[in-house]
Scaffold this motif. Structure first.
Motif, PDB file in Angstrom:
ATOM      1  N   ARG A   1     123.964   8.833   4.787  1.00  0.00           N
ATOM      2  CA  ARG A   1     123.446   7.465   4.947  1.00  0.00           C
ATOM      3  C   ARG A   1     122.406   7.111   3.885  1.00  0.00           C
ATOM      4  NH1 ARG A   1     127.075   4.662   7.910  1.00  0.00           N
ATOM      5  NH2 ARG A   1     127.706   5.860   9.758  1.00  0.00           N
ATOM      6  N   LEU A   2     122.126   8.024   2.970  1.00  0.00           N
ATOM      7  CA  LEU A   2     121.129   7.739   1.939  1.00  0.00           C
ATOM      8  C   LEU A   2     121.514   6.558   1.044  1.00  0.00           C
ATOM      9  CD1 LEU A   2     120.065  11.359   0.909  1.00  0.00           C
ATOM     10  CD2 LEU A   2     118.789   9.727   2.309  1.00  0.00           C
ATOM     11  N   PRO A   3     122.798   6.367   0.692  1.00  0.00           N
ATOM     12  CA  PRO A   3     123.133   5.186  -0.128  1.00  0.00           C
ATOM     13  C   PRO A   3     122.719   3.873   0.535  1.00  0.00           C
ATOM     14  CG  PRO A   3     124.943   6.754  -0.171  1.00  0.00           C
ATOM     15  CD  PRO A   3     123.962   7.262   0.853  1.00  0.00           C
ATOM     16  N   HIS A   4     122.780   3.810   1.857  1.00  0.00           N
ATOM     17  CA  HIS A   4     122.333   2.608   2.562  1.00  0.00           C
ATOM     18  C   HIS A   4     120.856   2.341   2.304  1.00  0.00           C
ATOM     19  CE1 HIS A   4     121.501  -0.140   5.951  1.00  0.00           C
ATOM     20  NE2 HIS A   4     120.474   0.664   6.227  1.00  0.00           N
ATOM     21  N   LEU A   5     120.038   3.389   2.377  1.00  0.00           N
ATOM     22  CA  LEU A   5     118.601   3.212   2.173  1.00  0.00           C
ATOM     23  C   LEU A   5     118.288   2.841   0.732  1.00  0.00           C
ATOM     24  CD1 LEU A   5     117.190   6.155   4.318  1.00  0.00           C
ATOM     25  CD2 LEU A   5     117.667   3.797   4.988  1.00  0.00           C
ATOM     26  N   ALA A   6     119.004   3.441  -0.211  1.00  0.00           N
ATOM     27  CA  ALA A   6     118.781   3.111  -1.615  1.00  0.00           C
ATOM     28  C   ALA A   6     119.165   1.665  -1.885  1.00  0.00           C
ATOM     29  CB  ALA A   6     119.587   4.056  -2.501  1.00  0.00           C
ATOM     30  N   ALA A   7     120.289   1.205  -1.328  1.00  0.00           N
ATOM     31  CA  ALA A   7     120.715  -0.183  -1.527  1.00  0.00           C
ATOM     32  C   ALA A   7     119.765  -1.163  -0.851  1.00  0.00           C
ATOM     33  CB  ALA A   7     122.135  -0.370  -0.988  1.00  0.00           C
ATOM     34  N   LEU A   8     119.167  -0.741   0.249  1.00  0.00           N
ATOM     35  CA  LEU A   8     118.196  -1.593   0.946  1.00  0.00           C
ATOM     36  C   LEU A   8     116.950  -1.809   0.102  1.00  0.00           C
ATOM     37  CD1 LEU A   8     117.372  -3.018   3.613  1.00  0.00           C
ATOM     38  CD2 LEU A   8     116.607  -0.776   4.451  1.00  0.00           C
ATOM     39  N   GLY A   9     116.601  -0.835  -0.742  1.00  0.00           N
ATOM     40  CA  GLY A   9     115.407  -0.940  -1.573  1.00  0.00           C
ATOM     41  C   GLY A   9     114.253  -0.103  -1.090  1.00  0.00           C
ATOM     42  N   ILE A  10     114.519   0.789  -0.136  1.00  0.00           N
ATOM     43  CA  ILE A  10     113.493   1.711   0.351  1.00  0.00           C
ATOM     44  C   ILE A  10     113.049   2.614  -0.800  1.00  0.00           C
ATOM     45  CG2 ILE A  10     113.078   3.636   1.933  1.00  0.00           C
ATOM     46  CD1 ILE A  10     113.270   0.865   3.269  1.00  0.00           C
ATOM     47  N   THR A  11     111.763   2.983  -0.815  1.00  0.00           N
ATOM     48  CA  THR A  11     111.276   3.909  -1.833  1.00  0.00           C
ATOM     49  C   THR A  11     111.022   5.308  -1.272  1.00  0.00           C
ATOM     50  OG1 THR A  11     108.922   3.391  -1.487  1.00  0.00           O
ATOM     51  CG2 THR A  11     110.153   2.013  -3.059  1.00  0.00           C
ATOM     52  N   HIS A  12     110.613   5.398   0.008  1.00  0.00           N
ATOM     53  CA  HIS A  12     110.284   6.684   0.613  1.00  0.00           C
ATOM     54  C   HIS A  12     110.829   6.747   2.039  1.00  0.00           C
ATOM     55  CE1 HIS A  12     107.159   6.333  -2.504  1.00  0.00           C
ATOM     56  NE2 HIS A  12     107.010   7.639  -2.441  1.00  0.00           N
TER      57      HIS A  12
END
Length: 580
Positions: free
Chosen positions: A116-127
């Motif tokens: 699920r990390l690609p979802h967080l990266a696409a969301l714009g999360i940094t940490h």
């Protein structure tokens, strides 16, 4: 390999390994320590017998493959080959995402979370802020009952599973922060008292005897927890730690434990050549927590700001029970006060505590990123009787307002997993205690606690039921359905603005000029930007300059009328450029 343990009260210590028993010798240069060279591999199981006790797991065990009551296994951090170089990612400008490994996915493992990390990266999360991962009895739990502060919960994937997760996160440009618990250990599987004076009756906490930070033998106890913190940052390439309930770290010694810890972390950052930071959870509203050490503070780099949460929560929901009471008296004023000065209780009377509480914080000397702002956290959801999220009782429009207020506020924003699409799955309190008596005590205690607030016992979820944990797992399919997909798009738009508009991450927050109208329209400034959230069910009128441009809006906005008034629809938010 060398086996070592601190056991200052033992007359003899025996190392037990797969190939037999090995008497240990006192270490001449380290009072209270014992050592022994003996064969060992990653598959070795070992423990220490103190005088005539059965063997116990190593207090500094890096791996407990058979759980907290089983023997330890050695690991060598140097054996791990990292795939992605990582220069670190500092806290200023960050957007954190609180994640519980056991419910982020149905599988409840580091490996499943990695997908699920690609979802967080696409969301714009940094940490990513991982909730605690130290071992606890059973398979599922919140993690705050961990009993081995150096090890990783085996059902999640153990030490190598955590390393793979962190490495994969770095490959997506995501930093990782870990929630660690230094203020107590869980009630089951805690073997530290057998080894030495790790706890003291001189202070009491909500969990019983306090960790011994200032009594006889406390120097080694302080080192134990500081070394553990450094090991997480160093050996797992973490970017920071969130420190649970630091107000419960009782320390009357000449220098507070937190000052020693922050100094050690700053020194490690200098040696590693990458930024590291500590985030406190503290209910004291004491600016000294995040004041640099040279200025007389404890030197922590940031802290959660529950006052902002409470003000926002009451403004959104109208709830007024418990600690919400003072904020609910005038929600608009409470929210603007926190946007202007961080703390609501800054020496004012707290009816929940029955006394004055807090100290003033000076925005002119405190960078905005040192306070974390949020609308939801594991605590504020999970400590409700039903674990219900804001989405269970607010409209999509009000959820959009909450997003705008959190993501555009001066503070470092933090989201709780699933918040970005308005997840309606609850996040309930669940346990998996293997001790039947403890399990029943927790069950009864939970029901008794909420019965005092009018909840029928049969309505309070059973913490020990597997269904309680399953209900708390995210439903990822939900994010593709209406209205969740629209809310997710809104979060992405706001986060993109935060990354591209320097005014939203400036450390200077002295000019926010927040206002709240009696009809529940909240506005504040970030440089040339005006953030407006209309929490009412009727339109709001905002006077704006003729050059105003809409950067983002939850609902379509008509142009200003001939009087220069912008009509903000009910339960909606907008980010406007009014100058610059």
């Amino acid at each position: 390999m060398l086996y070592e343990v601190w056991a200052p009260h033992a007359k003899r210590v025996t190392l037990h390994t797969d190939d037999g028993t090995h008497p240990m010798q006192p270490t001449p240069t380290r009072p209270g320590w014992w050592h022994r060279e003996a064969p060992g591999t990653p598959d070795t199981r070992y423990g220490f017998a103190l005088d005539d006790t059965p063997p116990l797991p190593d207090p500094r065990a890096r791996r407990l493959p058979d759980g907290p009551d089983g023997r330890a296994a050695p690991i060598d951090p140097a054996h791990w080959k990292w795939q992605h170089p990582w220069p670190g990612r500092a806290l200023p400008g960050a957007i954190l995402y609180e994640l519980h490994t056991g419910t982020f996915t149905q599988e409840g493992t580091f490996e499943a979370a990695t997908h699920r990390l690609p979802h967080l990266a696409a969301l714009g999360i940094t940490h990513i802020e991982l909730m605690p991962v130290c071992p606890f009895p059973g398979r599922h739990g919140w993690g705050y009952d961990g009993v081995a502060p150096w090890a990783v919960h085996e059902p999640y994937g153990g030490p190598d599973g955590l390393r793979r997760f962190v490495d994969a996160a770095h490959g997506h440009g995501l930093g990782v922060v870990l929630d660690v618990v230094h203020n107590h250990l869980g009630p089951s599987g805690n073997h530290l008292p057998a080894f030495g004076p790790y706890f003291t009756d001189r202070h009491q906490t909500p969990w019983g005897a306090a960790v011994n930070l200032d009594g006889p033998g406390s120097a080694e106890v302080r080192t134990y927890f500081i070394d553990s913190a450094l090991a997480w940052l160093r050996d797992y390439r973490l970017d920071g730690l969130r420190l649970d309930a630091v107000h419960a770290l009782a320390d009357d010694g000449p220098r507070h434990f937190l000052a020693d810890l922050s100094e050690a972390v700053d020194d490690l950052a200098e040696r590693l050549g990458r930024p590291l930071f500590l985030i406190a959870e503290s209910d004291r509203n004491d600016p000294a927590t995040i004041t640099p050490r040279p200025a007389g503070g404890l030197g922590l780099h940031a802290q959660w700001n529950d006052d902002f949460h409470h003000a926002l929560h009451t403004a959104l929901t109208g709830e007024s029970q418990g600690y919400y009471a003072d904020f609910a008296a005038d929600p608009g004023q409470a929210l603007t006060k926190t946007l202007r000065g961080g703390f609501f209780h800054d020496g004012t009377h707290s009816s929940f505590r029955g006394r004055p509480h807090g100290h003033p914080l000076d925005p002119a000397t405190t960078p905005a990123h040192r306070l974390l702002g949020y609308a939801q956290t594991h605590d504020q959801i999970g400590n409700r009787a039903l674990g219900d999220r804001l989405a269970a009782r607010l409209s999509p429009g009000l959820l959009a307002c909450a997003a705008a207020l959190v993501l555009c506020a001066p503070f470092t924003p933090m989201l709780f997993m699933g918040e970005e699409w308005g997840a309606r799955t609850p996040w309930q309190y669940f346990t998996d205690h293997t001790d039947p008596e403890l399990a029943e005590a927790v069950r009864r205690g939970r029901r008794r606690e909420f019965a005092a607030h009018g909840w029928p016992a049969e309505d309070v979820p059973d913490p020990q039921s597997p269904a309680t944990r399953l209900r708390s797992c995210l439903d990822w399919d939900e994010s593709h359905r209406t209205p969740h997909a629209e809310l997710l798009a809104w979060y992405r738009q706001l986060i993109a603005l935060r990354h591209t508009e320097p005014a939203l991450t400036t450390p200077d927050w002295t000019d926010t000029a927040p206002t709240a109208t009696p009809d529940r329209c909240v506005t504040f400034h970030r440089g040339p930007l005006l953030i407006a959230a209309n929490l009412a069910r009727t339109p709001a009128e905002l006077p704006v300059p003729p050059t105003t441009r809409v950067l983002a809006a939850w609902r379509p906005l008509p142009p200003p009328d001939e009087r220069g008034l912008l009509h903000l629809p009910p339960e909606s938010a907008a980010i406007l450029r009014t100058g610059g």
